[in-house]
Design a protein around this motif. Structure first.
Motif, PDB file in Angstrom:
ATOM      1  N   ILE A   1      -4.417  -4.170  11.927  1.00 14.44           N
ATOM      2  CA  ILE A   1      -3.332  -5.145  11.822  1.00 14.44           C
ATOM      3  C   ILE A   1      -1.986  -4.421  11.860  1.00 14.44           C
ATOM      4  CG2 ILE A   1      -2.250  -6.878  10.334  1.00 14.44           C
ATOM      5  CD1 ILE A   1      -4.922  -7.755  11.542  1.00 14.44           C
ATOM      6  N   ARG A   2      -1.065  -4.933  12.665  1.00 22.10           N
ATOM      7  CA  ARG A   2       0.291  -4.370  12.714  1.00 22.10           C
ATOM      8  C   ARG A   2       1.109  -4.998  11.586  1.00 22.10           C
ATOM      9  NH1 ARG A   2       2.244  -2.775  18.713  1.00 22.10           N
ATOM     10  NH2 ARG A   2       0.283  -1.849  19.409  1.00 22.10           N
TER      11      ARG A   2
ATOM     12  N   TYR B   1       2.571   1.939  13.782  1.00 24.31           N
ATOM     13  CA  TYR B   1       3.493   0.814  13.605  1.00 24.31           C
ATOM     14  C   TYR B   1       3.856   0.652  12.124  1.00 24.31           C
ATOM     15  CZ  TYR B   1       5.593  -3.788  13.768  1.00 24.31           C
ATOM     16  OH  TYR B   1       6.482  -4.834  13.630  1.00 24.31           O
ATOM     17  N   ALA B   2       2.843   0.729  11.254  1.00 26.75           N
ATOM     18  CA  ALA B   2       3.093   0.576   9.818  1.00 26.75           C
ATOM     19  C   ALA B   2       4.034   1.663   9.299  1.00 26.75           C
ATOM     20  CB  ALA B   2       1.769   0.610   9.051  1.00 26.75           C
ATOM     21  N   MET B   3       3.847   2.883   9.776  1.00 23.62           N
ATOM     22  CA  MET B   3       4.701   3.992   9.330  1.00 23.62           C
ATOM     23  C   MET B   3       6.123   3.856   9.871  1.00 23.62           C
ATOM     24  SD  MET B   3       1.904   7.065   9.793  1.00 23.62           S
ATOM     25  CE  MET B   3       3.035   8.371   9.312  1.00 23.62           C
ATOM     26  N   ASP B   4       6.248   3.427  11.123  1.00 23.78           N
ATOM     27  CA  ASP B   4       7.572   3.290  11.741  1.00 23.78           C
ATOM     28  C   ASP B   4       8.359   2.118  11.164  1.00 23.78           C
ATOM     29  OD1 ASP B   4       7.123   5.463  13.351  1.00 23.78           O
ATOM     30  OD2 ASP B   4       6.547   4.282  15.118  1.00 23.78           O
TER      31      ASP B   4
ATOM     32  N   CYS C   1       0.137  -2.159   3.723  1.00 23.03           N
ATOM     33  CA  CYS C   1       0.364  -2.128   5.171  1.00 23.03           C
ATOM     34  C   CYS C   1      -0.500  -1.062   5.839  1.00 23.03           C
ATOM     35  CB  CYS C   1       1.841  -1.843   5.470  1.00 23.03           C
ATOM     36  SG  CYS C   1       2.930  -3.255   5.236  1.00 23.03           S
ATOM     37  N   LEU C   2      -0.564   0.106   5.243  1.00 24.49           N
ATOM     38  CA  LEU C   2      -1.359   1.193   5.820  1.00 24.49           C
ATOM     39  C   LEU C   2      -2.843   0.860   5.802  1.00 24.49           C
ATOM     40  CD1 LEU C   2       0.533   4.293   4.376  1.00 24.49           C
ATOM     41  CD2 LEU C   2       0.422   3.575   6.772  1.00 24.49           C
ATOM     42  N   TYR C   3      -3.304   0.215   4.735  1.00 25.62           N
ATOM     43  CA  TYR C   3      -4.716  -0.162   4.676  1.00 25.62           C
ATOM     44  C   TYR C   3      -5.040  -1.231   5.714  1.00 25.62           C
ATOM     45  CZ  TYR C   3      -9.306  -1.351   2.876  1.00 25.62           C
ATOM     46  OH  TYR C   3     -10.658  -1.569   2.767  1.00 25.62           O
TER      47      TYR C   3
END
Length: 272
Positions: free
Chosen positions: A171-172, A130-133, A162-164
């Motif tokens: 967490i999204r 989700y974080a990457m998208d 966000c990635l961490y």
């Protein structure tokens, strides 16, 4: 002073390294050579480790520090033959915990970081996807699924945070870079207005931001101090105008930023 520290485990070594790093960080006057040694899961591998530890002791003329989370007693006894100073993390904490809980530990390898029987593994991977998208405002129509949306100027630490948050807590987290148009109008884009309760701002010192941007686009308007100072000032004005909570990320690690975000937003980690 220089010392060598080994993080040894019969699993991934993540637990040994995390706890060991936290403890060693308290000794700022000592320079540590830190060596991670995962999957030491046989006596033969333990014997090889003993040779490495003894070689480090001879080189440094000091006992290496050993943080281990090895479950197998035979392997632990073999490691104890080394000339290092051993800190057995599991035995230090498990014995008193067994006494308090009135139950015995399973003494199983890799319980924390294995896929098997870990119902949260899929949550973790889904959160990372989700974080990457949803990085850099890519898919604002997915913001209804977000737990949090980080906003701020370009290169202030939104993506790594966000990635961490995804990898460590499940967490999204989405992020959205505020543009010059947003700053000049002091208005939130429509996609952010509709999800205002999920917004959290990151800001950064202009001098630090200019240094980061200069590595990417040297000698450009984008990386100039004047441009960075303008963007930071206007974004902070927007945060105050819209009552968006925010922190300055300049002097914090991604771990500290993430912890502060969760605390201020009252978000509970999904991975427990």
């Amino acid at each position: 002073m220089k010392r060598t520290a080994f993080f040894i485990s019969d699993g991934t070594g993540i637990t040994a390294e995390t706890l060991g790093q936290s403890l060693l960080a308290q000794f700022e006057n000592i320079q540590f050579t830190k060596l991670l040694r995962p999957y030491v899961d046989t006596v033969e591998k333990a014997r090889d480790m003993v040779q490495q530890i003894n070689a480090a002791a001879e080189k440094d003329a000091e006992r290496p520090i050993i943080f281990d989370t090895v479950v197998n007693n035979d392997i632990r006894q073999e490691l104890a033959k080394s000339s290092g100073y051993m800190i057995d993390i599991f035995s230090t904490f498990l014995a008193p915990l067994e006494h308090e809980l009135g139950d015995g530990s399973s003494y199983s390898v890799g319980k924390t970081h294995s896929i098997q029987h870990n119902t949260h593994y899929k949550d973790r991977i889904d959160a990372v996807h989700y974080a990457m998208d949803n990085d850099d405002g890519a898919r604002t129509h997915h913001y209804t699924q977000a737990d949090i949306i980080l906003v701020g100027v370009s290169r202030c630490g939104k993506t790594p945070s966000c990635l961490y948050l995804a990898l460590q807590y499940g967490i999204r987290a989405a992020n959205y870079p505020l543009t010059e148009d947003d700053m000049e109008s002091l208005q939130l884009p429509k996609a952010l207005k509709e999800n205002k309760a999920k917004l959290f701002g990151l800001t950064i010192d202009a001098e630090r931001l200019a240094g980061i941007r200069n590595e990417r686009r040297p000698n450009s308007r984008y990386s100039s101090f004047a441009q960075c100072e303008f963007e930071v000032r206007e974004v902070e004005n927007l945060f105050r105008k819209e009552n968006i909570p925010y922190i300055n990320s300049t002097h914090f690690s991604v771990e500290e930023i993430s912890a502060k975000i969760l605390m201020q937003m009252g978000i509970e980690r999904r991975l427990k």
